[in-house]
Write a protein that holds these residues in place. Structure first.
Motif, mmCIF file in Angstrom:
data_model
loop_
_atom_site.group_PDB
_atom_site.id
_atom_site.type_symbol
_atom_site.label_atom_id
_atom_site.label_comp_id
_atom_site.label_asym_id
_atom_site.label_seq_id
_atom_site.Cartn_x
_atom_site.Cartn_y
_atom_site.Cartn_z
ATOM 1 N N GLU A 1 0.776 -1.362 0.091
ATOM 2 C CA GLU A 1 -0.035 0.224 0.506
ATOM 3 C C GLU A 1 1.436 1.067 0.060
ATOM 4 O OE1 GLU A 1 -2.684 0.439 3.316
ATOM 5 O OE2 GLU A 1 -4.292 -1.717 2.210
ATOM 6 N N GLY A 2 0.289 2.332 -0.436
ATOM 7 C CA GLY A 2 1.159 3.519 -1.251
ATOM 8 C C GLY A 2 -0.113 4.687 -0.234
ATOM 9 N N THR A 3 0.549 5.859 0.284
ATOM 10 C CA THR A 3 -0.124 7.422 0.032
ATOM 11 C C THR A 3 -0.635 7.827 -0.774
ATOM 12 O OG1 THR A 3 1.385 6.929 2.683
ATOM 13 C CG2 THR A 3 0.155 9.362 1.836
ATOM 14 N N ARG A 4 -1.440 8.513 -1.360
ATOM 15 C CA ARG A 4 -2.155 9.143 -2.042
ATOM 16 C C ARG A 4 -3.058 10.582 -2.405
ATOM 17 N NH1 ARG A 4 -6.075 7.233 -6.951
ATOM 18 N NH2 ARG A 4 -6.706 6.047 -5.249
ATOM 19 N N VAL A 5 -2.202 11.186 -2.351
ATOM 20 C CA VAL A 5 -2.643 12.873 -1.981
ATOM 21 C C VAL A 5 -3.865 13.549 -3.001
ATOM 22 C CG1 VAL A 5 -2.912 15.551 -1.658
ATOM 23 C CG2 VAL A 5 -0.529 13.666 -1.091
ATOM 24 N N LEU A 6 -5.173 13.327 -2.123
ATOM 25 C CA LEU A 6 -6.473 13.264 -2.696
ATOM 26 C C LEU A 6 -6.909 15.132 -2.706
ATOM 27 C CD1 LEU A 6 -9.059 10.451 -1.743
ATOM 28 C CD2 LEU A 6 -7.436 10.496 -3.539
ATOM 29 N N GLY A 7 -6.105 15.579 -1.848
ATOM 30 C CA GLY A 7 -7.028 17.132 -1.882
ATOM 31 C C GLY A 7 -6.818 17.633 -1.086
ATOM 32 N N ILE A 8 -6.823 18.769 -1.254
ATOM 33 C CA ILE A 8 -6.247 19.706 -0.413
ATOM 34 C C ILE A 8 -7.914 20.083 0.718
ATOM 35 C CG2 ILE A 8 -4.774 22.310 0.256
ATOM 36 C CD1 ILE A 8 -3.693 22.066 -2.143
ATOM 37 N N ALA A 9 -7.237 19.549 1.917
ATOM 38 C CA ALA A 9 -8.315 20.119 3.216
ATOM 39 C C ALA A 9 -8.916 21.400 2.820
ATOM 40 C CB ALA A 9 -8.061 19.448 4.239
ATOM 41 N N GLY A 10 -10.214 21.557 2.057
ATOM 42 C CA GLY A 10 -10.843 22.851 2.676
ATOM 43 C C GLY A 10 -11.181 23.213 1.959
ATOM 44 N N VAL A 11 -10.108 23.378 1.083
ATOM 45 C CA VAL A 11 -9.718 24.556 -0.490
ATOM 46 C C VAL A 11 -9.802 23.384 -2.213
ATOM 47 C CG1 VAL A 11 -7.952 25.495 -1.740
ATOM 48 C CG2 VAL A 11 -7.123 24.849 1.193
ATOM 49 N N MET A 12 -9.240 22.688 -2.523
ATOM 50 C CA MET A 12 -9.102 22.438 -3.661
ATOM 51 C C MET A 12 -9.352 20.758 -3.928
ATOM 52 S SD MET A 12 -8.054 23.657 -7.670
ATOM 53 C CE MET A 12 -9.288 24.850 -7.085
ATOM 54 N N THR B 1 -3.614 28.384 4.145
ATOM 55 C CA THR B 1 -3.033 27.443 2.646
ATOM 56 C C THR B 1 -4.125 27.488 1.547
ATOM 57 O OG1 THR B 1 -2.813 25.519 3.908
ATOM 58 C CG2 THR B 1 -3.478 24.600 2.138
ATOM 59 N N ALA B 2 -4.863 28.146 1.759
ATOM 60 C CA ALA B 2 -5.396 29.253 0.621
ATOM 61 C C ALA B 2 -4.943 30.189 -0.390
ATOM 62 C CB ALA B 2 -6.558 29.469 0.947
ATOM 63 N N ARG B 3 -3.837 31.329 0.968
ATOM 64 C CA ARG B 3 -2.946 31.903 0.414
ATOM 65 C C ARG B 3 -1.969 31.603 0.737
ATOM 66 N NH1 ARG B 3 -7.566 33.701 2.714
ATOM 67 N NH2 ARG B 3 -7.774 35.208 3.125
ATOM 68 N N ARG B 4 -1.479 30.453 0.330
ATOM 69 C CA ARG B 4 -0.119 30.160 0.323
ATOM 70 C C ARG B 4 -0.145 28.964 -1.247
ATOM 71 N NH1 ARG B 4 0.425 25.997 4.423
ATOM 72 N NH2 ARG B 4 1.081 27.614 5.555
ATOM 73 N N HIS B 5 -1.208 28.945 -1.176
ATOM 74 C CA HIS B 5 -0.978 28.091 -2.788
ATOM 75 C C HIS B 5 -1.830 29.228 -4.093
ATOM 76 C CE1 HIS B 5 0.566 24.785 -2.111
ATOM 77 N NE2 HIS B 5 -0.329 24.753 -0.936
ATOM 78 N N GLU C 1 -12.536 29.530 5.733
ATOM 79 C CA GLU C 1 -11.732 30.308 6.438
ATOM 80 C C GLU C 1 -12.514 30.910 7.132
ATOM 81 O OE1 GLU C 1 -9.170 32.066 3.327
ATOM 82 O OE2 GLU C 1 -10.611 33.493 3.303
ATOM 83 N N ARG C 2 -13.561 31.667 7.139
ATOM 84 C CA ARG C 2 -15.082 32.515 7.683
ATOM 85 C C ARG C 2 -15.300 31.636 8.479
ATOM 86 N NH1 ARG C 2 -13.949 34.639 2.769
ATOM 87 N NH2 ARG C 2 -14.121 36.413 2.744
ATOM 88 N N GLY C 3 -15.120 30.432 9.005
ATOM 89 C CA GLY C 3 -15.652 29.626 10.222
ATOM 90 C C GLY C 3 -17.664 29.624 9.370
ATOM 91 N N VAL C 4 -17.228 27.865 9.081
ATOM 92 C CA VAL C 4 -18.502 26.704 8.733
ATOM 93 C C VAL C 4 -18.523 26.503 10.333
ATOM 94 C CG1 VAL C 4 -19.372 25.150 7.392
ATOM 95 C CG2 VAL C 4 -17.814 26.751 6.622
ATOM 96 N N ASP C 5 -19.921 26.333 10.009
ATOM 97 C CA ASP C 5 -21.202 25.251 11.342
ATOM 98 C C ASP C 5 -20.330 24.005 10.953
ATOM 99 O OD1 ASP C 5 -22.929 24.351 12.988
ATOM 100 O OD2 ASP C 5 -24.755 25.189 11.966
#
Length: 872
Positions: A348-359, A388-392, A403-407
């Protein structure tokens, strides 16, 4: 900015009959949601429903097949020679419809987005009396492959729609509706949804509000988590500012979705009106729920994901191709969604599926063949997502909300809404397996103590206590009276903010809510009294004085951005080891090219001069005062400070030690003619001595004595026409002179442009602390003496001038160099400097003997200092 459509808003809150976008804007402004703009329809009629009654394919010479259609448009039909109504003839190049279909027809006189006016015109051998429209042509989406067949898009008589030929299609499709764009402040992220805007409309008008973000709003209770739910793990070993990046993660599975199922027209229309492009059913449903409730969700192709999903930070060197097809280098602070697919060798390997909360990533993206979908609805840490959103540089719609806060209580409800819509619109079947990793209870909601007299103290309005309680309860807070000990203060409330208001963290934010809902117009306008102040600081006075002095000398003050490109150092010919090449690089610059903070003021000022020269202003004199950034050699790295709390004294000290120096400089550039030519004669070009004079003017204005000497090599100045300005202790405070010819060429400036730059902070620090004292004016007459001194040609005039001043003593009132002469009369390698001396005594009239004695002392002092002789 969020967009608001009244038809959609009405599903959350009761709206009055005939509510206009203007009135809606006025109602929302009362509760702090400002109107950004009202966008009207881009389609004007007549655009009607048409029924295709005949269609004849015709092959053209260019190989294209067109359809010559006869379309019944009801009362808009054409007439024959006898006056009888007949269908309109329309040429259409699409082939996704047939006889009997109801379509959308733009008749002559209609205007479609573009603008694209419709008129009868001859084409392919026929007069086309209108146009059969596609979704893209009506501004309803990007589908341009085929025209709109109303039944296929969810509009039919069986569903209650009037599709009679001739019916107004603008009203039917909703493309004539106005859309309100609002401005939401960062602390009210819940208003990035119809759920939140509807709540605010209810606060403003008292309208009945139904919270569709609650479990009770669903048709059936939410299913509980099951042991066979798609497994999810949170392995956040490096939380940002001490907070785990994910505390809620819900997954649901829908199987058997029709991959060819299209989003219904009403959904595509609402997405388009909200500024989003319809893409596919699965993506559209996810976006629709996000706009509706404010909870971003993500859908994976189940066939492309391997259990378990793991939420973790990025490892060094990891990369991800995101849904926008960009290959991104990940940072160790990035929070990721990953899985563990089986490799070719069985491991088994590790695969990145997405950047959490961004894309999300491209590897698990839903496609036209996707039938089984894994639905994700999670709650991520706002700080982590924001960084993260600003970094990328990924300002995705999901990131704007997280980033503004979700319920945090919304995830399961939103996932159920996505599941229900996919089953309803895509023909899928919901899987009984449910996963809900919920750690939100580990961080209980904060309890804020609010004194009942605090609103009156901060706003000046005497709110009744019951009014304060009612307003806080109206926004969803739980309000109880605090238990106080004997002798404690009474009238204190313990307020628990609702889960969708993470911005309510202290008493002041609660007071703001009371004032906002009660009405800002109830707060009286009272002009505060201005307390007696200390006036401008010495530094402020100095900066204003030097700016005034330079402006009075004929220079124009400008302001430039402090961001520069590294290539600017090459344009200025700075040596490789020059400390001015060591610059602070910005992580999130406005421009990728200009990502460094300037280390000298002259670089950005020369760019301003070049821009003016490029626009035809070749005679210019400009100056600027501003900060430059100079990193300190060996300074420690700046610590990453937590948000939401005051850093410790040690953290602040470490931050101060890491900050670069930012001294204030002043710089000026002169180019072209300093004195213009005209009928009065030839003008005079700016030369190196003008730059030196202006630099000395700055020093004189700040009451600082500077020593001016030649500098053989200090770029960007000319090696033979550059002056160094230093304090009496040898501290260099600036340079002035003619710019290097290569620098002038690199920047496209007029030939022999001159410039100066000085360290204002160093000059202000060297200025005398005592105020300027008035000098008594002597009533006795002035005595004049001129003296011409012959010195070696390489002796600086400043050295000769200093010797003259020492020799003249206290009687010298004014000294001016009025002539420099070289030639056979003074000898080879020599020059003659002629000085005009103005002498005056405060208590007597000077005699001829006294003035002659001064002259003798001047000659003697010059001879001793620089070997000068009196010119005969």
């Amino acid at each position: 900015m969020p967009y608001v459509v009244t038809e959609w808003l009405a599903e959350h809150v009761e709206l009055p009959e005939g509510l206009t976008a203007e009135q809606l804007a006025a109602d929302l402004v009362r509760v702090g949601l400002e109107e950004e703009g009202i966008h009207g329809a881009q389609v004007t009629g007549p655009v009607v429903v048409g029924k295709v009654v005949a269609m004849t394919p015709e092959q053209q010479k260019n190989g294209k097949t067109i359809n010559w259609c006869q379309v019944d448009v009801g009362s808009h039909n054409a007439t024959d020679d006898s006056g009888n109504p007949v269908p309109r003839g329309i040429v259409c190049g699409a082939h996704n419809f047939t006889v009997g279909d109801e379509v959308v027809v733009a008749l002559p006189g209609a205007v479609l987005p573009g603008p694209f006016p419709i008129a009868s015109r001859k084409t392919y051998g026929h007069v086309s009396d209108g146009m059969i429209c596609s979704a893209r042509e009506l501004g309803l989406g990007q589908d341009h492959a085929g025209i709109i067949v109303l039944e296929q898009h969810g509009y039919s008589a069986e569903l209650g729609h009037d599709v009679t030929p001739g019916t107004d299609a603008i009203a039917l499709l909703g493309i004539g509706e106005q859309v309100l764009e609002i401005n939401v402040t960062p602390d009210r992220g819940y208003c990035f949804s119809y759920r939140g805007v509807a709540r605010e409309f209810a606060h403003s008008t008292g309208a009945s509000f139904t919270d569709r973000g609650l479990e009770s709003s669903l048709a059936a209770p939410l299913p509980s988590a099951t042991p066979d739910g798609f497994p999810v793990e949170v392995a956040d070993a490096a939380p940002v500012h001490g907070v785990v990046g994910c505390d809620r993660f819900v997954t649901r599975v829908v199987r058997g979705i029709d991959p060819q199922a299209a989003s219904p027209a009403w959904m595509q229309r609402r997405l388009t009106q909200s500024g989003m492009r319809p893409i596919s059913l699965v993506v559209d449903v996810s976006n629709y729920v996000m706009l509706d409730l404010g909870q971003p969700t993500h859908c994976y192709d189940l066939a492309k994901v391997a259990a378990p999903l793991v939420v973790r930070r990025a490892a060094a060197g990891e990369r991800l191709t995101t849904l926008d097809d960009a290959d991104r280098a990940l940072d160790p602070e990035d929070l990721l969604i990953t899985d563990s697919p089986a490799l070719a060798d069985g491991e088994e390997g590790t695969r990145v599926l997405g950047i959490a909360g961004v894309m999300g990533g491209a590897s698990s993206e839903v496609s036209v063949t996707t039938t089984d979908v894994l639905v994700e609805a999670a709650h991520f840490d706002p700080v982590s997502v924001a960084r993260t959103a600003r970094r990328h540089r990924l300002a995705s719609e999901a990131a704007k909300r997280f980033e503004r806060g979700v319920d945090p209580r919304l995830a399961a409800v939103a996932a159920q809404r996505v599941v229900d819509l996919l089953v309803e619109l895509g023909g899928g079947a919901v899987d009984a397996a449910v996963s809900d990793l919920d750690r939100t209870a580990e961080a209980p909601a904060p309890v804020v103590r609010l004194a009942l007299d605090e609103p009156a103290r901060l706003t000046g309005v005497d709110y009744p206590q019951e009014r304060v309680r009612a307003l806080l309860a109206e926004i969803g807070c739980t309000v109880v009276d605090a238990v106080v000990d004997a002798g404690g203060d009474a009238g204190v409330l313990e307020v628990t903010p609702p889960s969708w208001r993470p911005d309510l963290v202290d008493a002041a934010s609660l007071v703001e809510e009371v004032a906002r809902l009660d009405g800002y117009d109830a707060i009286p306008s009272i002009l505060p009294s201005a307390p007696a102040g200390t006036g401008l600081t010495a530094g402020q006075q100095a900066r204003r004085s030097l700016a005034r002095a330079l402006a009075e000398a004929g220079l124009v003050e400008v302001l430039s951005y402090p961001f520069v490109a590294p290539a600017q150092h090459d344009d200025l010919l700075l040596p490789e080891d020059d400390p001015r090449r060591v610059a602070v690089s910005l992580v999130n610059p406005l421009s990728d090219e200009q990502h460094e903070m300037r280390t000298n003021l002259l670089g950005t000022l020369l760019a301003t001069a070049r821009r003016n020269v490029g626009r035809g202003i070749t005679d210019l004199a400009v100056f600027e005062t501003g900060l430059v950034t100079r990193p300190r050699v060996g300074a420690p790295a700046a610590p990453s400070l937590p948000g939401g709390s005051r850093p410790s004294d040690a953290d602040l000290a470490a931050l101060a030690a890491a900050l670069p120096d930012q001294p204030r400089h002043v710089a000026g550039v002169l180019a072209g003619e300093l004195e213009p030519s005209g009928w009065w004669g030839a003008g005079r070009r700016a030369e190196w001595s003008d730059a030196v004079a202006l630099a000395r003017l700055v020093a004189d204005t700040l009451r600082v004595d500077v020593v001016v000497t030649a500098d053989a090599d200090h770029r960007p100045w000319h090696p033979g026409r550059c002056a160094r300005l230093a304090l009496a202790d040898g501290t260099v405070v600036g340079h002035a002179g003619e710019l290097h010819p290569q620098v002038v060429e690199n920047l496209g400036l007029p030939a022999r442009a001159v410039a100066f730059e000085l360290d204002v902070d160093a000059l202000v620090g060297a200025a005398p602390a005592v105020p300027v004292a008035a000098t008594p004016v002597s009533a006795f007459p002035l005595a004049k003496e001129d003296v011409a001194l012959v010195v070696d040609a390489d002796v600086p005039a400043a050295d000769v001038e200093a010797a003259v001043v020492r020799g003249a003593g206290d009687l010298l009132e004014e000294l001016r160099l009025f002539d420099v002469f070289t030639g056979a009369q003074v000898g080879a390698g020599k020059k003659s400097l002629a000085f005009s001396l103005r002498l005056r005594a405060a208590d007597r009239t000077l005699t001829a003997d006294e003035t002659a004695a001064v002259r003798d002392r001047v000659v003697a002092a010059a001879a001793e200092a620089v070997g000068a002789t009196l010119r005969s």
